[in-house]
Design a protein around this motif. Structure first.
Motif, mmCIF file in Angstrom:
data_model
loop_
_atom_site.group_PDB
_atom_site.id
_atom_site.type_symbol
_atom_site.label_atom_id
_atom_site.label_comp_id
_atom_site.label_asym_id
_atom_site.label_seq_id
_atom_site.Cartn_x
_atom_site.Cartn_y
_atom_site.Cartn_z
ATOM 1 N N PRO A 13 4.241 3.740 3.434
ATOM 2 C CA PRO A 13 3.562 3.459 4.713
ATOM 3 C C PRO A 13 2.207 2.778 4.556
ATOM 4 C CG PRO A 13 4.467 5.687 4.680
ATOM 5 C CD PRO A 13 4.577 5.164 3.298
ATOM 6 N N ASP A 14 1.550 2.949 3.402
ATOM 7 C CA ASP A 14 0.240 2.327 3.238
ATOM 8 C C ASP A 14 0.329 0.835 2.933
ATOM 9 O OD1 ASP A 14 1.341 2.984 0.703
ATOM 10 O OD2 ASP A 14 -0.614 2.665 -0.214
ATOM 11 N N PHE A 15 1.540 0.334 2.717
ATOM 12 C CA PHE A 15 1.702 -1.102 2.460
ATOM 13 C C PHE A 15 1.487 -1.890 3.738
ATOM 14 C CE2 PHE A 15 4.464 -4.869 2.588
ATOM 15 C CZ PHE A 15 3.945 -5.583 1.517
ATOM 16 N N LYS A 16 0.635 -2.887 3.675
ATOM 17 C CA LYS A 16 0.359 -3.747 4.815
ATOM 18 C C LYS A 16 0.793 -5.168 4.488
ATOM 19 C CE LYS A 16 -1.623 -0.195 6.684
ATOM 20 N NZ LYS A 16 -0.889 0.595 7.706
ATOM 21 N N GLY A 17 1.728 -5.662 5.241
ATOM 22 C CA GLY A 17 2.216 -7.012 4.995
ATOM 23 C C GLY A 17 3.709 -7.085 5.223
ATOM 24 N N ASP A 18 4.318 -8.145 4.706
ATOM 25 C CA ASP A 18 5.750 -8.346 4.845
ATOM 26 C C ASP A 18 6.458 -7.584 3.725
ATOM 27 O OD1 ASP A 18 8.359 -9.186 5.045
ATOM 28 O OD2 ASP A 18 7.915 -11.329 5.051
ATOM 29 N N GLY A 19 7.151 -6.528 4.081
ATOM 30 C CA GLY A 19 7.809 -5.678 3.094
ATOM 31 C C GLY A 19 8.969 -6.318 2.390
ATOM 32 N N HIS A 20 9.363 -7.539 2.813
ATOM 33 C CA HIS A 20 10.444 -8.266 2.157
ATOM 34 C C HIS A 20 9.913 -9.427 1.319
ATOM 35 C CE1 HIS A 20 13.458 -6.084 4.514
ATOM 36 N NE2 HIS A 20 12.744 -6.338 5.593
ATOM 37 N N ASP A 21 8.606 -9.639 1.354
ATOM 38 C CA ASP A 21 8.011 -10.762 0.631
ATOM 39 C C ASP A 21 7.775 -10.382 -0.835
ATOM 40 O OD1 ASP A 21 5.281 -12.204 -0.347
ATOM 41 O OD2 ASP A 21 6.421 -13.530 0.981
ATOM 42 N N PHE A 22 8.332 -11.155 -1.750
ATOM 43 C CA PHE A 22 8.292 -10.824 -3.174
ATOM 44 C C PHE A 22 6.864 -10.807 -3.722
ATOM 45 C CE2 PHE A 22 8.729 -12.401 -7.673
ATOM 46 C CZ PHE A 22 9.180 -11.203 -8.200
ATOM 47 N N GLU A 23 6.083 -11.845 -3.440
ATOM 48 C CA GLU A 23 4.736 -11.936 -3.992
ATOM 49 C C GLU A 23 3.839 -10.818 -3.464
ATOM 50 O OE1 GLU A 23 3.833 -13.818 -6.379
ATOM 51 O OE2 GLU A 23 5.733 -14.899 -6.494
ATOM 52 N N GLN A 24 3.928 -10.549 -2.168
ATOM 53 C CA GLN A 24 3.098 -9.503 -1.582
ATOM 54 C C GLN A 24 3.452 -8.118 -2.121
ATOM 55 O OE1 GLN A 24 2.644 -9.533 2.718
ATOM 56 N NE2 GLN A 24 2.980 -11.740 2.809
ATOM 57 N N THR A 25 4.740 -7.852 -2.220
ATOM 58 C CA THR A 25 5.172 -6.514 -2.618
ATOM 59 C C THR A 25 4.904 -6.241 -4.101
ATOM 60 O OG1 THR A 25 7.430 -7.385 -2.860
ATOM 61 C CG2 THR A 25 6.900 -6.234 -0.809
ATOM 62 N N ARG A 26 5.130 -7.227 -4.951
ATOM 63 C CA ARG A 26 4.885 -6.972 -6.373
ATOM 64 C C ARG A 26 3.378 -6.835 -6.651
ATOM 65 N NH1 ARG A 26 5.953 -12.102 -10.406
ATOM 66 N NH2 ARG A 26 4.303 -13.473 -9.678
ATOM 67 N N ALA A 27 2.552 -7.604 -5.905
ATOM 68 C CA ALA A 27 1.098 -7.467 -6.048
ATOM 69 C C ALA A 27 0.638 -6.087 -5.578
ATOM 70 C CB ALA A 27 0.391 -8.559 -5.257
ATOM 71 N N TYR A 28 1.297 -5.567 -4.541
ATOM 72 C CA TYR A 28 0.969 -4.235 -4.026
ATOM 73 C C TYR A 28 1.194 -3.172 -5.089
ATOM 74 C CZ TYR A 28 2.097 0.233 -1.749
ATOM 75 O OH TYR A 28 2.182 1.560 -1.422
ATOM 76 N N PHE A 29 2.349 -3.226 -5.756
ATOM 77 C CA PHE A 29 2.645 -2.216 -6.770
ATOM 78 C C PHE A 29 1.754 -2.366 -8.001
ATOM 79 C CE2 PHE A 29 6.680 -1.759 -4.410
ATOM 80 C CZ PHE A 29 6.626 -0.381 -4.229
ATOM 81 N N LYS A 30 1.396 -3.592 -8.343
ATOM 82 C CA LYS A 30 0.465 -3.795 -9.444
ATOM 83 C C LYS A 30 -0.868 -3.094 -9.155
ATOM 84 C CE LYS A 30 -1.932 -7.410 -12.059
ATOM 85 N NZ LYS A 30 -2.095 -8.863 -12.267
ATOM 86 N N LYS A 31 -1.368 -3.251 -7.940
ATOM 87 C CA LYS A 31 -2.631 -2.608 -7.559
ATOM 88 C C LYS A 31 -2.467 -1.096 -7.490
ATOM 89 C CE LYS A 31 -4.472 -6.551 -4.962
ATOM 90 N NZ LYS A 31 -4.863 -7.059 -3.628
ATOM 91 N N ARG A 32 -1.296 -0.634 -7.002
ATOM 92 C CA ARG A 32 -1.062 0.819 -6.919
ATOM 93 C C ARG A 32 -1.179 1.462 -8.289
ATOM 94 N NH1 ARG A 32 1.610 3.927 -2.620
ATOM 95 N NH2 ARG A 32 1.653 5.487 -4.256
ATOM 96 N N PHE A 33 -0.592 0.821 -9.295
ATOM 97 C CA PHE A 33 -0.652 1.354 -10.649
ATOM 98 C C PHE A 33 -2.065 1.246 -11.221
ATOM 99 C CE2 PHE A 33 3.993 0.969 -10.575
ATOM 100 C CZ PHE A 33 4.369 2.096 -11.289
ATOM 101 N N GLN A 34 -2.693 0.097 -11.061
ATOM 102 C CA GLN A 34 -4.012 -0.112 -11.646
ATOM 103 C C GLN A 34 -5.063 0.815 -11.052
ATOM 104 O OE1 GLN A 34 -4.512 -4.366 -11.091
ATOM 105 N NE2 GLN A 34 -3.848 -4.786 -13.191
ATOM 106 N N ARG A 35 -4.924 1.165 -9.772
ATOM 107 C CA ARG A 35 -5.883 2.067 -9.138
ATOM 108 C C ARG A 35 -5.819 3.480 -9.696
ATOM 109 N NH1 ARG A 35 -4.558 -0.296 -3.890
ATOM 110 N NH2 ARG A 35 -3.296 1.556 -3.469
ATOM 111 N N LEU A 36 -4.720 3.813 -10.346
ATOM 112 C CA LEU A 36 -4.576 5.155 -10.913
ATOM 113 C C LEU A 36 -5.459 5.346 -12.142
ATOM 114 C CD1 LEU A 36 -0.692 5.567 -10.644
ATOM 115 C CD2 LEU A 36 -2.428 6.676 -9.219
ATOM 116 N N ASN A 37 -5.893 4.256 -12.758
ATOM 117 C CA ASN A 37 -6.751 4.327 -13.934
ATOM 118 C C ASN A 37 -8.140 4.822 -13.541
ATOM 119 O OD1 ASN A 37 -8.050 3.977 -16.375
ATOM 120 N ND2 ASN A 37 -8.227 1.750 -16.146
#
Length: 306
Positions: A241-265
């Motif tokens: 639910p915290d994802f903002k943008g087009d949930g079917h867009d490849f570039e947006q979604t993969r960038a989202y998960f990259k940030k999700r992981f990096q923020r855990l550091n």
């Protein structure tokens, strides 16, 4: 005449042979040689959630950096390929029942008994010919394809399209698994939604562990090809639910998960190097591993300069 006794542990100062001393010297020499060798080696600890592609990456590294797989190993993988195919059919049939999807061709139901208890393939024995036509017909059925399109909702093997497009080759009497066949082998699968959340929790635990305080992290966002296909049928926003943008867009979604992981550091001084990967693509993984080698080299140089 007096008694004469010999000893293998005579004092070395007398000039006598002492095998214990020689053994100690050989052990010390070997230890020094091992220490010198270990300084030139780099160890990578490959961690990840279930079905994240760890084994596939190891297979690729073996193909890239060693002699690959011998005949006995390929024979073992030949058995796994057959098992993967029959287990996939079982999974699809269960999913169709759960999702209330029927065969477009109801006559296909006569083949169902074949997959109740598939045979065990013996050494050098070809795959049973009576499975080839049923597999082709099942794969071409619209009901089965409808279930495949909903594969993100259940544990469907991600190698299903690959193997079913190769059935004639796999069923040849002299079939030997290729490198790509071996790379695609799977032992088990988990649902895609659970695997996304499990991976985040696992990375959080590993990245912030006190054991890896000074260890750089290389994050493989693997199976990016499968991810690209999955988001076409299932929006990321539906599950995150915290994802903002087009949930079917490849570039947006993969960038989202990259940030999700990096923020855990939690350590601002720790570097997390991120790569989008497809572990079944030997060429892509080769380029990634070259980049990883550069990272490791630079890290080691920086350590020596401190």
């Amino acid at each position: 005449m007096g008694n004469c006794a010999s000893s293998s542990t005579t004092d070395t100062k007398s000039g006598s042979y002492n095998p214990d001393t020689l053994t100690n010297r050989l052990i010390d020499r070997q230890i020094r040689a091992d220490e010198k060798r270990l300084k030139t080696e780099v160890k990578l600890l490959l961690l990840g959630a279930g079905e994240s592609g760890k084994t596939t990456i190891l297979k690729q590294m073996r193909l890239l950096h060693t002699a690959g797989f011998d005949a006995a190993e390929r024979e073992s993988f030949r058995h796994i390929v057959f098992s993967n195919i029959t287990l996939t059919v079982q999974t699809l049939l269960e999913a169709m029942e759960s999702l209330q999807i029927n065969f477009e061709d109801r006559q296909l139901e006569e083949y169902l008994s074949l997959f109740d208890a598939p045979p065990i393939i013996h050494k050098d024995e070809p795959y049973p010919l009576e499975y080839l036509i049923p597999l082709k017909k099942l794969w071409n059925d619209e009901g089965v394809q409808q279930a495949c399109r909903q594969g993100h909702t259940f544990a469907l093997h991600d190698n299903v399209k690959y193997y079913f497009s190769q059935l004639d080759r796999l069923w040849s009497t002299n079939y030997v698994p290729t490198d790509q066949d071996i790379i695609r082998c799977r032992a088990k699968t988990t649902g895609i939604v659970e695997t996304m959340h499990e991976a985040l929790m696992l990375f959080d635990t590993i990245c912030n562990s006190h054991w890896f305080v000074n260890t750089s992290m290389i994050l493989f966002l693997n199976k990016i090809d499968i991810f690209k296909d999955k988001i076409q049928d299932s929006s990321v926003a539906q599950w995150f639910p915290d994802f903002k943008g087009d949930g079917h867009d490849f570039e947006q979604t993969r960038a989202y998960f990259k940030k999700r992981f990096q923020r855990l550091n939690q350590n601002t001084e720790k570097r997390v190097y991120t790569h989008y990967t497809d572990a079944t693509d030997t060429t892509l993984l080769k380029h990634v591993m070259l980049a990883v080698s550069d990272i490791i080299l630079n890290e080691n140089l920086n350590t020596l300069m401190l």
